[in-house]
Design a protein around this motif. Structure first.
Motif, PDB file in Angstrom:
ATOM      1  N   LYS A 102      -4.763   8.003   8.516  1.00 20.37           N
ATOM      2  CA  LYS A 102      -3.247   7.999   8.303  1.00 20.37           C
ATOM      3  C   LYS A 102      -3.094   6.475   7.851  1.00 20.37           C
ATOM      4  O   LYS A 102      -3.343   5.506   8.439  1.00 20.37           O
ATOM      5  CB  LYS A 102      -2.746   8.186   9.868  1.00 20.37           C
TER       6      LYS A 102
ATOM      7  N   SER B 168       4.394   6.945   7.780  1.00 24.81           N
ATOM      8  CA  SER B 168       2.817   7.203   7.644  1.00 24.81           C
ATOM      9  C   SER B 168       2.687   8.368   6.675  1.00 24.81           C
ATOM     10  O   SER B 168       3.470   9.567   6.325  1.00 24.81           O
ATOM     11  CB  SER B 168       2.314   7.482   8.955  1.00 24.81           C
TER      12      SER B 168
ATOM     13  N   LYS C 296      -0.922  11.122   5.436  1.00 26.92           N
ATOM     14  CA  LYS C 296      -2.374  11.396   5.527  1.00 26.92           C
ATOM     15  C   LYS C 296      -3.093  11.290   4.068  1.00 26.92           C
ATOM     16  O   LYS C 296      -2.567  11.545   3.099  1.00 26.92           O
ATOM     17  CB  LYS C 296      -2.469  12.766   6.294  1.00 26.92           C
TER      18      LYS C 296
ATOM     19  N   HIS D 227      -4.460   1.498   6.302  1.00 24.30           N
ATOM     20  CA  HIS D 227      -4.523   2.213   7.455  1.00 24.30           C
ATOM     21  C   HIS D 227      -5.043   1.108   8.639  1.00 24.30           C
ATOM     22  O   HIS D 227      -5.038   0.036   8.469  1.00 24.30           O
ATOM     23  CB  HIS D 227      -5.847   3.090   7.412  1.00 24.30           C
TER      24      HIS D 227
END
Length: 93
Positions: free
Chosen positions: A82, A75, A77, A45
């Protein structure tokens, strides 16, 4: 004075290629990519990356966005984070 369309397109392609090369060859970009290649593409992240490369989060955020736009990183979640990782095509066989 007008340029032929083919000339304009050729110039545009060259400018785009040069811009992509400048993006990839920035030292900060190299340092960020090195994190992914040296960790077997483990997801990271933003804050983790910024801390590891010793850059501020806004610089890292811009570089990550450029690498996503260039189709090198993706990317995903993970809760409220993220996380970024290399796209499969960016990993040497």
């Amino acid at each position: 004075h007008s340029f032929p369309t083919a000339t304009f397109i050729s110039v545009w392609i060259i400018q785009t290629t040069v811009w992509k090369m400048k993006t990839i060859f920035r030292e900060s970009t190299y340092r960020i990519l090195n994190i992914f290649y040296s960790s077997n593409n483990k997801p990271h992240h933003l804050r983790d990356i910024a801390r590891k490369v010793d850059l501020n989060e806004s610089t890292v955020s811009v570089r990550l966005a450029e690498l996503e736009k260039e189709d090198i990183l993706k990317s995903e979640k993970d809760g409220n984070l993220k996380k970024f990782k290399l796209k499969n095509k960016a990993i040497p066989k």
